[in-house]
Motif scaffolding. Structure first.
Motif, PDB file in Angstrom:
ATOM      1  N   ASP A 103       0.861  -1.192  -0.213  1.00 31.32           N
ATOM      2  CA  ASP A 103       0.274   0.039   0.172  1.00 31.32           C
ATOM      3  C   ASP A 103       0.685   1.052  -0.045  1.00 31.32           C
ATOM      4  N   ALA A 104       2.145   0.972  -0.569  1.00 27.11           N
ATOM      5  CA  ALA A 104       2.543   2.283  -0.392  1.00 27.11           C
ATOM      6  C   ALA A 104       1.369   3.806  -1.352  1.00 27.11           C
ATOM      7  N   ALA A 105       1.136   3.184  -2.131  1.00 28.23           N
ATOM      8  CA  ALA A 105       0.857   4.712  -2.964  1.00 28.23           C
ATOM      9  C   ALA A 105      -1.343   4.681  -2.556  1.00 28.23           C
ATOM     10  N   LEU A 106      -1.367   4.110  -1.285  1.00 28.66           N
ATOM     11  CA  LEU A 106      -2.658   3.806  -0.588  1.00 28.66           C
ATOM     12  C   LEU A 106      -2.966   5.470   0.048  1.00 28.66           C
ATOM     13  N   ASP A 107      -2.316   5.610   0.659  1.00 31.44           N
ATOM     14  CA  ASP A 107      -2.022   7.902   1.153  1.00 31.44           C
ATOM     15  C   ASP A 107      -2.404   9.132  -0.212  1.00 31.44           C
ATOM     16  N   ARG A 108      -2.681   8.186  -1.735  1.00 33.35           N
ATOM     17  CA  ARG A 108      -3.019   9.251  -2.680  1.00 33.35           C
ATOM     18  C   ARG A 108      -4.334   8.434  -2.679  1.00 33.35           C
ATOM     19  N   VAL A 109      -5.054   8.005  -2.257  1.00 29.62           N
ATOM     20  CA  VAL A 109      -6.678   7.465  -2.498  1.00 29.62           C
ATOM     21  C   VAL A 109      -7.121   7.786  -1.057  1.00 29.62           C
ATOM     22  N   ARG A 110      -6.963   6.921   0.035  1.00 30.91           N
ATOM     23  CA  ARG A 110      -7.508   7.043   1.355  1.00 30.91           C
ATOM     24  C   ARG A 110      -6.899   8.433   2.363  1.00 30.91           C
ATOM     25  N   ASP A 111      -7.684   9.232   3.060  1.00 30.18           N
ATOM     26  CA  ASP A 111      -7.160  10.036   3.698  1.00 30.18           C
ATOM     27  C   ASP A 111      -7.255   9.366   5.421  1.00 30.18           C
ATOM     28  N   GLY A 112      -5.815   9.253   6.264  1.00 32.32           N
ATOM     29  CA  GLY A 112      -5.727   9.053   7.167  1.00 32.32           C
ATOM     30  C   GLY A 112      -5.834   7.716   7.988  1.00 32.32           C
ATOM     31  N   VAL A 113      -5.052   7.072   6.562  1.00 30.28           N
ATOM     32  CA  VAL A 113      -4.440   5.428   6.679  1.00 30.28           C
ATOM     33  C   VAL A 113      -4.028   5.609   7.657  1.00 30.28           C
ATOM     34  N   ARG A 114      -3.792   4.287   8.561  1.00 33.17           N
ATOM     35  CA  ARG A 114      -2.579   3.816   9.801  1.00 33.17           C
ATOM     36  C   ARG A 114      -1.948   2.989   9.257  1.00 33.17           C
ATOM     37  N   ASP A 115      -1.294   2.582  10.275  1.00 27.20           N
ATOM     38  CA  ASP A 115      -0.482   1.312  10.115  1.00 27.20           C
ATOM     39  C   ASP A 115      -0.779   0.389  11.191  1.00 27.20           C
ATOM     40  N   VAL A 116      -1.547   0.994  12.432  1.00 30.41           N
ATOM     41  CA  VAL A 116      -2.212  -0.230  13.501  1.00 30.41           C
ATOM     42  C   VAL A 116      -3.315   0.487  14.117  1.00 30.41           C
ATOM     43  N   TYR A 117      -4.697  -0.492  14.045  1.00 33.00           N
ATOM     44  CA  TYR A 117      -5.991  -0.172  14.575  1.00 33.00           C
ATOM     45  C   TYR A 117      -6.074  -0.760  16.098  1.00 33.00           C
ATOM     46  N   VAL A 118      -6.495  -0.595  16.258  1.00 25.10           N
ATOM     47  CA  VAL A 118      -6.747  -0.608  17.758  1.00 25.10           C
ATOM     48  C   VAL A 118      -8.429  -0.745  18.037  1.00 25.10           C
ATOM     49  N   ALA A 119      -8.677  -2.021  17.791  1.00 27.68           N
ATOM     50  CA  ALA A 119     -10.120  -1.855  17.547  1.00 27.68           C
ATOM     51  C   ALA A 119     -11.092  -2.232  18.971  1.00 27.68           C
ATOM     52  N   SER A 120     -10.554  -2.800  20.208  1.00 26.18           N
ATOM     53  CA  SER A 120     -10.628  -2.613  21.559  1.00 26.18           C
ATOM     54  C   SER A 120      -9.687  -2.627  22.032  1.00 26.18           C
ATOM     55  N   GLU A 121     -10.216  -2.287  24.000  1.00 18.78           N
ATOM     56  CA  GLU A 121      -9.031  -1.708  25.109  1.00 18.78           C
ATOM     57  C   GLU A 121      -9.432  -3.058  26.322  1.00 18.78           C
ATOM     58  N   ASP A 122     -10.404  -3.112  26.207  1.00 21.11           N
ATOM     59  CA  ASP A 122     -10.173  -5.037  27.053  1.00 21.11           C
ATOM     60  C   ASP A 122     -11.521  -6.210  26.671  1.00 21.11           C
ATOM     61  N   PRO A 123     -10.790  -6.795  26.260  1.00 22.41           N
ATOM     62  CA  PRO A 123      -8.946  -7.253  25.833  1.00 22.41           C
ATOM     63  C   PRO A 123      -9.102  -6.329  24.875  1.00 22.41           C
ATOM     64  N   ARG A 124      -7.511  -5.939  25.074  1.00 19.00           N
ATOM     65  CA  ARG A 124      -6.660  -5.146  23.547  1.00 19.00           C
ATOM     66  C   ARG A 124      -6.465  -6.125  22.038  1.00 19.00           C
ATOM     67  N   VAL A 125      -7.586  -5.423  21.318  1.00 22.41           N
ATOM     68  CA  VAL A 125      -7.368  -5.983  20.188  1.00 22.41           C
ATOM     69  C   VAL A 125      -6.824  -5.061  18.822  1.00 22.41           C
ATOM     70  N   VAL A 126      -6.046  -5.357  18.454  1.00 22.65           N
ATOM     71  CA  VAL A 126      -4.903  -4.328  17.653  1.00 22.65           C
ATOM     72  C   VAL A 126      -4.962  -5.354  16.037  1.00 22.65           C
ATOM     73  N   VAL A 127      -5.681  -4.320  15.168  1.00 27.96           N
ATOM     74  CA  VAL A 127      -5.760  -4.952  13.929  1.00 27.96           C
ATOM     75  C   VAL A 127      -4.231  -4.527  12.972  1.00 27.96           C
ATOM     76  N   CYS A 128      -3.420  -5.527  12.792  1.00 22.44           N
ATOM     77  CA  CYS A 128      -2.433  -4.259  11.740  1.00 22.44           C
ATOM     78  C   CYS A 128      -2.571  -5.875  10.699  1.00 22.44           C
ATOM     79  N   HIS A 129      -1.563  -5.286   9.418  1.00 20.44           N
ATOM     80  CA  HIS A 129      -1.448  -5.938   8.376  1.00 20.44           C
ATOM     81  C   HIS A 129      -0.779  -7.158   8.714  1.00 20.44           C
ATOM     82  N   GLY A 130      -0.048  -7.177   9.437  1.00 22.39           N
ATOM     83  CA  GLY A 130       1.893  -8.727   9.713  1.00 22.39           C
ATOM     84  C   GLY A 130       2.242  -8.988   9.430  1.00 22.39           C
ATOM     85  N   HIS A 131       3.027  -7.730   8.268  1.00 24.65           N
ATOM     86  CA  HIS A 131       3.828  -7.820   7.160  1.00 24.65           C
ATOM     87  C   HIS A 131       5.543  -7.255   8.170  1.00 24.65           C
ATOM     88  N   GLU A 132       5.011  -6.159   9.198  1.00 19.92           N
ATOM     89  CA  GLU A 132       5.621  -5.935  10.633  1.00 19.92           C
ATOM     90  C   GLU A 132       5.744  -6.759  11.675  1.00 19.92           C
TER      91      GLU A 132
END
Length: 231
Positions: A103-132
């Protein structure tokens, strides 16, 4: 641990009121001459609409590799991403885009692109792509990236991998690709070193989960270390 509801190539996290899909690879069909009867955009839109209708999520998380081409984005791909985001908003859901390695070009398509998204805090669930490896700690990581699939009785099926304590003591749930054009890693005889994600480096403890559309339910199999003996 958090409740998870499975559908074909997607999950709903009730505690977070979030639908998660990964690896749409928008533009792959045109890049590789792969064709669907209804076309790539219609195929993605129809299946996303079905998930929106089923769950009415507050948030839809696109968990990386939204685009297929690494450094460029075609006007058609731009329009497809915009239509998918619009479908979410029309259904009353907030679209959230998480960056993947494609997604090197995704910022040209959408604003506010994130590296991770915290879906919930208790329990803490983090959504990320998984490549790093993400810098943020979690109780569970929900990722994509490797497109897992499993062959059962001669039929190759997309599957989820649910791996307890797989990364820094956190559970990891790897999703299959939402794109039906994306090839995956067949896990029947795979080892952790065959996967590209650094969050899942061993597979013997990972349970394959296959969503059976005909039965309308998810089928959870034994951990791969045991299940391989039955395949």
């Amino acid at each position: 641990m958090d409740t998870i509801e499975y559908r074909e190539r997607s999950v709903f996290l009730p505690d977070a009121d979030a639908l998660v899909v990964a690896d749409l690879h928008v533009g792959r069909a045109s890049a590789s001459d792969v064709a669907f009867p209804l076309g790539e955009r219609r195929d993605l839109r129809d299946r996303l609409d079905a998930r929106l209708a089923a769950f009415d999520p507050g948030t839809v998380v696109f968990a990386g590799d939204v685009l297929h081409r690494f450094g460029t984005v075609t006007e058609r791909s731009r329009e497809t991403v915009a239509e998918l985001a619009g479908a979410c908003r029309d259904a009353g859901s907030e679209p959230v885009f998480v960056r993947g390695n494609h997604d090197a070009a995704l910022d040209r398509v959408r604003d506010g692109v994130r590296d991770v998204y915290v879906a919930s805090e208790d329990p803490r669930v983090v959504v990320c792509h998984g490549h790093e490896r993400p810098e943020i700690d979690a109780d569970r990581y929900v990722i994509g990236h490797d497109h897992p699939a499993i062959a059962i009785e001669g039929r190759r099926r997309p599957c989820f991998l649910d791996a307890p304590d797989a990364h820094r003591g956190a559970d990891v749930l790897m999703l299959p690709a939402f794109s039906r054009a994306a090839a995956g890693v067949e896990i029947n005889d795979a080892r952790g070193s065959d996967l590209q994600s650094p969050l899942l480096d061993r597979l013997d403890d990972a349970r394959p989960i296959v969503y059976d559309g005909d039965a309308g339910k998810a089928l959870a199999f034994p951990p791969l270390g045991e299940f391989r003996q039955l395949l």
